[in-house]
Design a protein around this motif. Sequence first.
Motif, PDB file in Angstrom:
ATOM      1  N   UNK A  26       7.878  28.057  -8.721  1.00  0.00           N
ATOM      2  CA  UNK A  26       9.311  28.050  -7.228  1.00  0.00           C
ATOM      3  C   UNK A  26      10.444  26.461  -7.818  1.00  0.00           C
ATOM      4  N   UNK A  27      11.324  27.280  -7.477  1.00  0.00           N
ATOM      5  CA  UNK A  27      12.933  26.477  -7.721  1.00  0.00           C
ATOM      6  C   UNK A  27      13.021  25.184  -7.366  1.00  0.00           C
ATOM      7  N   UNK A  28      12.685  24.948  -8.372  1.00  0.00           N
ATOM      8  CA  UNK A  28      12.596  22.517  -8.033  1.00  0.00           C
ATOM      9  C   UNK A  28      13.527  22.221  -6.897  1.00  0.00           C
ATOM     10  N   UNK A  29      14.163  23.519  -6.412  1.00  0.00           N
ATOM     11  CA  UNK A  29      14.926  22.798  -5.228  1.00  0.00           C
ATOM     12  C   UNK A  29      14.905  22.931  -3.974  1.00  0.00           C
ATOM     13  N   UNK A  30      12.978  23.522  -3.869  1.00  0.00           N
ATOM     14  CA  UNK A  30      12.444  23.363  -2.884  1.00  0.00           C
ATOM     15  C   UNK A  30      11.391  22.676  -2.422  1.00  0.00           C
ATOM     16  N   UNK A  31      10.902  22.215  -3.543  1.00  0.00           N
ATOM     17  CA  UNK A  31      10.037  21.097  -4.211  1.00  0.00           C
ATOM     18  C   UNK A  31       9.642  20.128  -3.511  1.00  0.00           C
ATOM     19  N   UNK A  32       8.814  19.829  -2.409  1.00  0.00           N
ATOM     20  CA  UNK A  32       8.593  18.021  -2.004  1.00  0.00           C
ATOM     21  C   UNK A  32       7.447  17.745  -1.711  1.00  0.00           C
ATOM     22  N   UNK A  33       6.675  16.340  -1.413  1.00  0.00           N
ATOM     23  CA  UNK A  33       5.615  15.818  -1.600  1.00  0.00           C
ATOM     24  C   UNK A  33       4.888  15.477  -0.505  1.00  0.00           C
ATOM     25  N   UNK A  34       4.141  15.229  -0.421  1.00  0.00           N
ATOM     26  CA  UNK A  34       2.979  14.786   1.110  1.00  0.00           C
ATOM     27  C   UNK A  34       1.476  14.529   0.405  1.00  0.00           C
ATOM     28  N   UNK A  35       1.499  13.322   1.476  1.00  0.00           N
ATOM     29  CA  UNK A  35      -0.180  13.102   1.478  1.00  0.00           C
ATOM     30  C   UNK A  35      -1.370  13.768   2.511  1.00  0.00           C
ATOM     31  N   UNK A  36      -1.259  13.853   3.511  1.00  0.00           N
ATOM     32  CA  UNK A  36      -1.383  14.242   4.719  1.00  0.00           C
ATOM     33  C   UNK A  36      -2.550  13.414   4.948  1.00  0.00           C
ATOM     34  N   UNK A  37      -2.966  12.446   4.587  1.00  0.00           N
ATOM     35  CA  UNK A  37      -3.627  11.256   5.051  1.00  0.00           C
ATOM     36  C   UNK A  37      -3.917  11.132   6.804  1.00  0.00           C
ATOM     37  N   UNK A  38      -4.767  11.279   7.140  1.00  0.00           N
ATOM     38  CA  UNK A  38      -6.148  11.157   6.266  1.00  0.00           C
ATOM     39  C   UNK A  38      -6.783  11.680   5.414  1.00  0.00           C
ATOM     40  N   UNK A  39      -5.916  13.547   5.595  1.00  0.00           N
ATOM     41  CA  UNK A  39      -7.000  14.347   4.787  1.00  0.00           C
ATOM     42  C   UNK A  39      -6.394  14.965   4.379  1.00  0.00           C
ATOM     43  N   UNK A  40      -7.240  15.417   3.495  1.00  0.00           N
ATOM     44  CA  UNK A  40      -7.108  15.982   1.775  1.00  0.00           C
ATOM     45  C   UNK A  40      -6.710  15.073   0.578  1.00  0.00           C
ATOM     46  N   UNK A  41      -7.741  14.504   0.232  1.00  0.00           N
ATOM     47  CA  UNK A  41      -7.246  13.226  -0.409  1.00  0.00           C
ATOM     48  C   UNK A  41      -7.119  13.906  -1.754  1.00  0.00           C
ATOM     49  N   UNK A  42      -6.458  13.503  -2.808  1.00  0.00           N
ATOM     50  CA  UNK A  42      -6.520  13.960  -3.728  1.00  0.00           C
ATOM     51  C   UNK A  42      -7.706  13.508  -4.888  1.00  0.00           C
ATOM     52  N   UNK A  43      -7.362  14.445  -6.363  1.00  0.00           N
ATOM     53  CA  UNK A  43      -9.034  13.771  -6.902  1.00  0.00           C
ATOM     54  C   UNK A  43      -7.988  12.229  -7.700  1.00  0.00           C
ATOM     55  N   UNK A  44      -9.278  11.227  -7.607  1.00  0.00           N
ATOM     56  CA  UNK A  44     -10.729  11.772  -7.762  1.00  0.00           C
ATOM     57  C   UNK A  44     -10.908  10.833  -6.288  1.00  0.00           C
ATOM     58  N   UNK A  45      -9.899  11.066  -5.097  1.00  0.00           N
ATOM     59  CA  UNK A  45     -10.847  10.705  -4.054  1.00  0.00           C
ATOM     60  C   UNK A  45     -11.464  11.834  -2.744  1.00  0.00           C
ATOM     61  N   UNK A  46     -11.244  13.377  -3.509  1.00  0.00           N
ATOM     62  CA  UNK A  46     -11.751  13.843  -2.806  1.00  0.00           C
ATOM     63  C   UNK A  46     -12.890  13.971  -1.467  1.00  0.00           C
ATOM     64  N   UNK A  47     -12.388  14.433  -0.869  1.00  0.00           N
ATOM     65  CA  UNK A  47     -13.416  13.912   0.685  1.00  0.00           C
ATOM     66  C   UNK A  47     -13.963  12.798   0.841  1.00  0.00           C
ATOM     67  N   UNK A  48     -12.629  11.459   0.260  1.00  0.00           N
ATOM     68  CA  UNK A  48     -13.124  10.219   1.108  1.00  0.00           C
ATOM     69  C   UNK A  48     -11.890  10.254   1.494  1.00  0.00           C
ATOM     70  N   UNK A  49     -11.402   9.071   3.175  1.00  0.00           N
ATOM     71  CA  UNK A  49     -10.365   9.201   3.978  1.00  0.00           C
ATOM     72  C   UNK A  49      -8.994   9.235   2.450  1.00  0.00           C
TER      73      UNK A  49
END
Length: 261
Positions: free
Chosen positions: A199-222
Amino acid sequence: MQTHSELFFDTHVHLDQLPAGLDPATEVALAQRQGIHRFLLPGVEPQHWQRLLELATTLSGCLAAPGVHPLAAESWNEDTANRLLSLLDNPQVVAVGEIGLDGYLAQPTAEIQEQALRDQLRLARQTGLPVLLHCRKATGRLLEILHQEQAADCGGIWHAFSGSLETAQAATQLNFAIAFGGPLTWPGARRGPEVLKKLSAEWIVLESDAPDLAPHPHRGETNRPAYLGLVAERVAALRGWSMEETARITTANACRVLGLK
Ligand SMILES: [Zn+2]
């Protein structure tokens, strides 16, 4: 020393829906210590908008995006529309969200979800605010509605994106940035990393979506706002960027699509 542009922006965090025991103010303070300084709080149901606005007004770096999620589309009616409209001049309100289509839900029906989506897109265009999109299993239909409703005029962020590179590019042509979160870090993730790399760099943003979709190694946790750093590290590794570049690029993108300084 970090400059403002080298700080991270969490474009999707449900601070009003953290489980008991996690205090929003404490979570924000912890995240800020990790370099995450701005937070956009999406709405889900009208009965939570008040709380959303309270958090966005009292916690530093927080902004709100009230709106009706497809799962609450049955609450969409003229009164709700008027209430939402009245919130949109609040200075802490910078977007309408999260709105969209959820094909996994049998109820509300697609027709009810589409009406709430169309009406909220019109409200966003009318007030000049961007929108936060939620979409599961309805990508083609969502793109069709975005075209029909001239959503390129408002643009915004496509949250929890899980589609193909072609869909991502179609979204960016409509002025929607693509948000990457926890799923990008999960072992075995394939499509997300491919989309992120191309993807063209100008369209990339970050999100946590906390309390859902925890990143590795916390997957499945809050999930917690401070875990956004794990997503940023993955983005940096996949793109070959330093963490400073990752912060600078993704924060600038978020500010641009949200119309912020
Ligand atoms: Zn959400």
